[in-house]
Write an enzyme that holds these catalytic residues in place. Structure first.
Site, mmCIF file in Angstrom:
data_model
loop_
_atom_site.group_PDB
_atom_site.id
_atom_site.type_symbol
_atom_site.label_atom_id
_atom_site.label_comp_id
_atom_site.label_asym_id
_atom_site.label_seq_id
_atom_site.Cartn_x
_atom_site.Cartn_y
_atom_site.Cartn_z
ATOM 1 N N PRO A 60 0.829 -1.209 0.000
ATOM 2 C CG PRO A 60 -0.639 -1.516 1.767
ATOM 3 C CD PRO A 60 0.672 -1.979 1.236
ATOM 4 N N GLY B 151 0.909 8.680 1.059
ATOM 5 C CA GLY B 151 1.544 9.933 0.695
ATOM 6 C C GLY B 151 3.020 9.791 0.377
ATOM 7 N N GLY B 152 3.581 8.652 0.698
ATOM 8 C CA GLY B 152 4.991 8.424 0.390
ATOM 9 C C GLY B 152 5.953 9.201 1.272
ATOM 10 C CB THR B 153 5.598 11.510 4.018
ATOM 11 O OG1 THR B 153 4.508 10.922 4.733
ATOM 12 C CG2 THR B 153 5.061 12.498 3.016
ATOM 13 C CB SER B 154 7.482 5.910 4.766
ATOM 14 O OG SER B 154 8.542 5.117 5.225
ATOM 15 C CG LEU C 117 -1.757 -6.883 9.767
ATOM 16 C CD1 LEU C 117 -2.522 -6.554 11.040
ATOM 17 C CD2 LEU C 117 -1.360 -8.362 9.756
ATOM 18 C CE1 TYR D 279 9.975 14.584 14.796
ATOM 19 C CE2 TYR D 279 11.868 15.420 13.629
ATOM 20 C CZ TYR D 279 10.635 14.801 13.620
ATOM 21 O OH TYR D 279 10.080 14.405 12.437
#
Lengths: 622, 583
Positions: free
Chosen positions: B159, B162-165, B296, B503
């Site tokens: 899956p 947004g492709g921001t992983s 999953l 962060y």
């Protein structure tokens, strides 16, 4: 450590042959020394004592007032927790317990004052100049220390041979403009009126010799040390060996304080801690005769100001030179790398005191041994150490033969030169002044002047032998492993590697109370010993066997006889473990005991501990 | 012969960069005068000159404008592995009418997230294993069909939202031999209904954060879920990674916002039967879905809480003499449970960085005022410019309450030596969140590589973890032969009752290194070990992906891994969702 690394690597490969070890302890790089007394002899002591003192500090931190430090300790989470706990357990009011904690801290805490330090700087200059010819310090080590102090909290770990040690340390650091340490000192000093307070004002803090189950005391003490360390207000200094070594052999390290100072790193409260081993080598120890007597059962005089005053007669004697070597700072982080999983502190609040896990106990223990070995490694050996070794061996031979010949000076010189080369080959740190004049004559251990009773004669004789032995002991660490191997080869029933190893392992295990032998490092030690003997051409190692070479005979004989007195000490079968009992004297008399050294309470204590540990003897409560 | 479907709105390379962050028209560059400038029109900083950036980059990294490392400008399709197509699957898929493509550009675009190594490789024109085709389902039922076909023909489905992983979650496992289908949810981007009585909205999972907020705003509502990636990240992605939003103090994190989830799995569709606000019906099945990272199934529709749009918003900032005081203040704010919508504490390095990103001021008056402020803080109040740090604040709600709340927070701050430092500083702090990712691309043009990572940690550990991790980064860089001192900085970015989210930003100049990405990865690995050794979590909201899965077992215990495995084995026995994240 450098020495051990390749061997450890070998071990990992499961390779037991030493042929592939490529390392040369002779190439060990050591710094040069500067005599710091030289300047003292040429310029004003007063001006020196009053000069501007501006040490660099940990991350530019301002030093903290003693009172501020105390309140930080009293307000700490850990102490709060323990006070609550003690109050619940004993039913005492929390305020009451808090009061007690406050009193403990009062009794313990240092109150470093620059004026006192200046006073010491002045008087010690005078004293040192009278006592010593020179105090040599490796200035590169001082520079490394200076760097280390700025980066991380620092722990100074000097070797402990004399009361002089900690005054000397502070004196040196003051001279080189380095932050003055706070020093863990035994409570015994506190008994000295005035002097105790003086020491306190020069940075000493006092701890009771034993406080086994006293939770509150432990808590105040550990929090006090950690607060000073974590905030980097001053380097913390203590003696790993716990007490002065009377025999000049390093003592089995005590782990309590080391555990405390490592804790802030393990719990992530500081990024790292630098531990700096310092090796202080005396050409002649102030307490030499005192130690020998003490070990023969003459009780140690209690520390007192009047005693100190009486001892002033030492001022008229020559104590030669001192060498102080500041070793490479050891990062606790790198020591713990891959050894300790710091996640173990994740699930319990860090201020709740807990017994260290087995993992941590074994880590601290191993680190302690490594650090003591680092101290040993940089101990400077003077010619007298070699002479003492040779003279003692000769004396023992004489005694066996029932003679009192001593040694011809030329022979002694020749042997000393042979031994010097051997020391060098084994990587010892020798200080060998250019000796051109070879005297001739006879040398043997001194004879007691007037003898009243045989016991007294023996006692006086023993004092001399034990004093000599303590100088010999200074060099023992250089040969310890090869000597164990040499003895093992002698003792083993064949030359088979496995046989020799078993016998080595037995000896090593037996002597682990006597010498610095890290538990669990048998294979490394065996490898190291093999490597050294092979390298010096004394031993040949084949696939299965260990063979002493022709030219190795002399070396092996020498090494074996180095350990002989200890071996005999452990062989005494009768129950002699009472301080200098008349029965022991009688035993010695008819020449049944070859070595007077066996009379040393230190040796007796260690051998008893070893026999107990090995289950050879049992303690029965009377 | 394949029929190619025209895809209009599927993340085309015209709008978005194919080898960097965000929109093609927006990027930092050094203009002819050597001044930094941010292009485009989309952001507040767009079109502005940033005079301090050059000096900061040179000073911080030892970077030099003469030493450029430009990216490969165009994607060369020939460098992309030819697609392994499953003929039978393809035939049946065609019959469904669901759009798909096996164009190289489409496939490469969906083969990566935004980890440093992924972007670095793209810039060098290097592509590893990429999906063999992309499908664009239009609705839940399309997804059901695709998953059925995938199961039938044993095709691997990954899956894509947004492709921001930033956890290597989108990387195709190189050992995967089956045909890999990237299931792009971008066409499923509608709000299906809004329930004003219960304040919920039912939304397709492919919707991107900013569209969701914009559309809801049109009806006077918001979700209040604003992760830093909200311009591009999708609702389904948030659910799949357990996302956290900047304003979680008011609105909650994704697990607090979600009421109902529909997910298509190889075993069928999983969902609850009602929308009760809380249930005691065994372990919450939503918690098998949230954080499952695409292993999953595909989240297709989500019912979320919505709130009326806040009447009033106000930014703010506080300067503290040092980081320790700042953390103490945040801890107190959390203790009193009066945290504003957002409260963040930047350390000194990050404060300086923020300062370097100040756009050119238009009037002499403003610059005079700035000078005066600096003078007041450093000279009059005696703050050390190399130690002070800044907290940025965002308040939301009705006007009166906001002002009251503001006072309460500033009063607490004052107890810790904090001085109010104005709305502007606060607003700029939040704006930086959105442009910082663009800045990495600029760095990469000049030998500077960097990344951010996060953790969550109990309060008593916050200072220790910040210090130790930053120090570890610096030490590791030195040990690994990095020639220049790295930037190693952190901020406390979320507060909770019992701890905080921290962060870290880390970047260095890699000139003189033969394999900078490897060095970078070693340092990041060491930093993560340090985090774990200091009681920090494996991740607060980025997720595990493949980047951090080596630590999963230590994190959740053997039994924990076993539990997750058994769920995976039941739901997806043939490993159709074979991105190999998490376990």
């Amino acid at each position: 450590f450098n020495l051990l690394l390749p061997i450890i690597t070998l071990l990992r490969r499961g390779d037991l042959s030493c042929s592939s070890v490529v390392l040369n302890p002779m190439l060990k790089k050591r710094d040069d020394f500067e005599d710091m007394l030289e300047e003292r002899r040429n310029s004003s002591d007063l001006r020196y004592a009053l000069r501007c003192y501006t040490p660099v500090l940990y991350k530019g931190l301002a030093p903290c007032k003693a009172s501020m430090l105390k309140s930080m300790v009293l307000q700490s989470d850990q102490l709060h927790h323990v006070i609550g706990q003690v109050s619940r357990e004993t039913g005492r009011a929390a305020d009451d317990v808090q009061e007690e904690a406050s009193a403990i801290l009062e009794e313990m805490a240092h109150c470093l004052q620059l004026s006192t330090v200046r006073f010491f700087a002045f008087t010690l200059s005078k004293v040192f100049k009278t006592l010593f010819r020179s105090i040599c310090v490796n200035e590169e080590g001082i520079q490394r220390l200076q760097q280390a102090i700025q980066e991380h909290p620092v722990v100074l770990l000097p070797s402990h041979r004399s009361y002089m040690d900690f005054l000397l340390m502070s004196y040196i650091l003051y001279t080189y403009d380095i932050a003055l340490p706070v020093i863990a000192a035994g409570m015994d000093f506190m008994g000295m009126k005035f002097v105790g307070e003086m020491l306190r004002m020069s940075g000493a803090f006092f701890i009771r010799r034993s406080f086994g189950g006293d939770k509150l005391y432990w808590s105040v003490f550990s929090e006090y040390v950690k607060t000073m360390l974590k905030n980097g207000f001053a380097p913390v200094e203590f003696f790993l060996e716990g007490t002065r070594s009377r025999t000049s052999k390093s003592l089995t390290p005590k782990l309590g304080l080391l555990n405390i100072v490592m804790d802030p790193y393990l719990k992530g409260e500081v990024y790292d801690i630098n531990v700096v081993p310092v090796s202080i080598s005396y050409e002649r120890i102030l307490e030499e005769a005192l130690y020998a007597r003490e070990m023969l059962g003459v009780p140690k005089p209690k520390e007192s100001t009047s005693g100190l005053f009486k001892a002033r007669k030492v001022l008229s004697e020559d104590y030669g030179s001192i060498h102080v070597y500041f070793g490479q700072p050891v990062s606790v982080r790198s020591l713990a790398q891959g050894r300790v999983n710091r996640c173990q502190f994740n699930l319990v609040p860090r201020h709740i005191p807990r017994r260290p896990s087995e993992e941590i106990q074994s880590f601290v223990n191993d680190s302690a041994y490594r650090l003591v070995r680092a101290q040993e490694e940089n101990m400077v050996l003077k010619p007298w150490v070699l002479l003492a070794s040779l003279l003692l061996q000769n004396h023992h031979q004489d005694q066996t033969a029932g003679q009192k010949r001593g040694m011809v000076l030329e022979e002694l010189t020749a042997q000393a030169v042979w031994l010097r080369d051997m020391f060098r080959e084994y990587g010892a740190f020798l200080h060998w002044p250019g000796m051109n004049t070879v005297l001739s004559g006879q040398v043997k251990p001194g004879e007691p002047h007037s003898t009243v009773t045989p016991e007294e004669e023996l006692l006086s004789q023993a004092v001399i032998v034990l004093s000599c032995a303590s100088y010999r002991n200074q060099g023992l660490h250089v040969f310890l492993r090869p000597a164990l191997l040499a003895s093992a080869i002698n003792a083993a029933s064949s030359n088979l590697k496995q046989e020799v190893f078993n016998s080595f392992s037995f000896l090593r295990n037996m002597f682990s109370n006597e010498f610095i032998l890290c538990p669990g490092a048998t294979v490394q030690d065996f490898e190291e010993a093999c490597y050294l003997l092979v390298k010096t051409g004394a031993l040949q190692v084949t696939q299965q066997e260990l063979l002493v070479t022709e030219r190795g005979q002399r070396t092996v004989a020498f090494l074996t006889s180095m350990l002989d007195p200890f071996l005999q000490g452990y062989q005494v079968r009768e129950t002699l473990y009472k301080m200098f009992s008349p029965c022991l004297v009688r035993l010695c008399f008819p020449g049944r005991l070859r070595y007077t050294e066996v009379l040393s309470s230190d040796l007796q204590k260690n051998s008893l501990a070893a026999l107990l540990r090995l289950g050879a003897v049992q303690k029965i409560k009377a | 012969e394949c029929v190619e479907w025209e895809v209009t709105d599927g993340g085309g390379s015209e709008i978005m960069k194919w080898n960097g962050w965000g929109y093609s028209d927006s990027k930092f560059l050094f203009n002819k005068k050597g001044q930094a400038e941010f292009t485009g029109k989309r952001y507040r900083l767009s079109g502005m000159i940033i005079p301090g950036l050059k000096d900061w980059m040179e000073g911080t990294f030892g970077a030099n404008l003469q030493h450029k490392t430009p990216a490969t400008p165009l994607l060369t399709s020939s460098a992309v592995q030819p697609a392994t197509l499953n003929k039978a699957f393809l035939e049946e898929l065609k019959s469904t009418g669901i759009p798909f493509s096996h164009d190289a550009e489409d496939r490469v675009f969906r083969a990566h997230g935004h980890c440093l190594h992924e972007i670095f490789a793209l810039r060098e024109g290097k592509f590893g294993r990429v999906p063999d085709m992309v499908v664009w389902p239009n609705c839940h039922n399309d997804v059901v069909k695709i998953v059925e076909l995938a199961c039938k023909h044993n095709v691997c489905v990954i899956p894509y939202g947004g492709g921001t992983s930033v956890s290597s979650a989108l990387e195709c496992p190189p050992e995967e031999t089956r045909s890999i289908v990237s299931l792009d949810t971008s066409q499923m981007n509608r709000i299906l209904w809004i329930d004003e009585k219960n304040l919920t909205a039912h939304v397709e999972a492919g919707i991107v954060g900013q569209d969701l907020e914009r559309l809801l705003n049109e009806s006077g509502y918001c979700t209040g879920h604003e992760p830093d990636s909200m311009e591009f990240s999708s609702l389904g992605g948030w659910v799949a990674t357990r996302a956290s939003g900047m304003k979680k103090n008011i609105y909650g994190n994704i697990e607090d916002l979600v009421i109902h989830i529909r997910m298509v799995t190889p075993r069928g569709v999983i969902e609850k039967s009602c929308q009760g606000p809380r249930m005691s019906t065994g372990p919450d099945i939503h918690h098998f879905i949230m954080g499952s990272e695409g292993t999953l199934g595909v989240v297709t529709e989500v019912t979320m809480k919505i709130r009326p749009m806040p009447e009033y918003q106000k930014y703010g900032s506080v300067v503290f003499p040092n980081f320790e005081q700042g953390v103490a203040c945040l801890r107190e704010v959390a203790k009193q449970r009066c945290a504003p919508a957002s409260i963040r504490l930047m350390d000194n390095e990050q404060f300086k960085f923020g300062h370097a990103l100040k756009p050119q001021v238009s009037s002499i008056f403003t610059s005079f005022l700035d000078g005066l402020k600096t003078f007041y803080i450093t000279k009059f109040k005696g703050f050390d410019p190399n130690r002070l740090c800044v907290a940025t604040l965002l308040f939301e709600g009705d006007r009166e309450k906001v002002l009251q709340h503001e006072k309460q927070v500033y009063d607490i701050a004052a107890k810790f030596g904090g001085l109010a430092a104005g709305e502007d500083n606060g607003q700029r702090g939040y704006m930086l969140t959105f442009v910082i990712a663009y800045l990495r691309d600029l760095g990469m043009d000049y030998y500077v590589i960097g990344e951010s990572f996060e953790t969550s940690v109990p309060w008593d550990r916050v200072l220790d973890i910040c210090r130790n991790v930053k120090a570890r980064i610096i030490q590791e860089c030195k040990d690994k032969g990095v020639q220049f001192p790295p930037l190693s900085t952190c901020r406390v970015t979320q507060t909770y009752d019992t701890g905080a989210c921290v962060y870290f930003y880390f970047a260095f100049n890699y000139r003189g290194l033969s394999d900078p990405v490897h060095v970078y990865e070693q340092v990041e690995h060491a930093a993560r070990e340090e985090i774990l050794a200091n009681g920090g979590s494996l991740s607060h909201h980025h997720g595990v992906g493949k980047l951090r899965k080596e630590w999963m077992r230590d994190t959740v215990s053997n039994v924990g891994v076993g539990m997750l495995k058994s769920v995976k084995d039941y739901v997806d026995p043939d490993n159709i969702f074979g991105n190999r994240n998490l376990l």
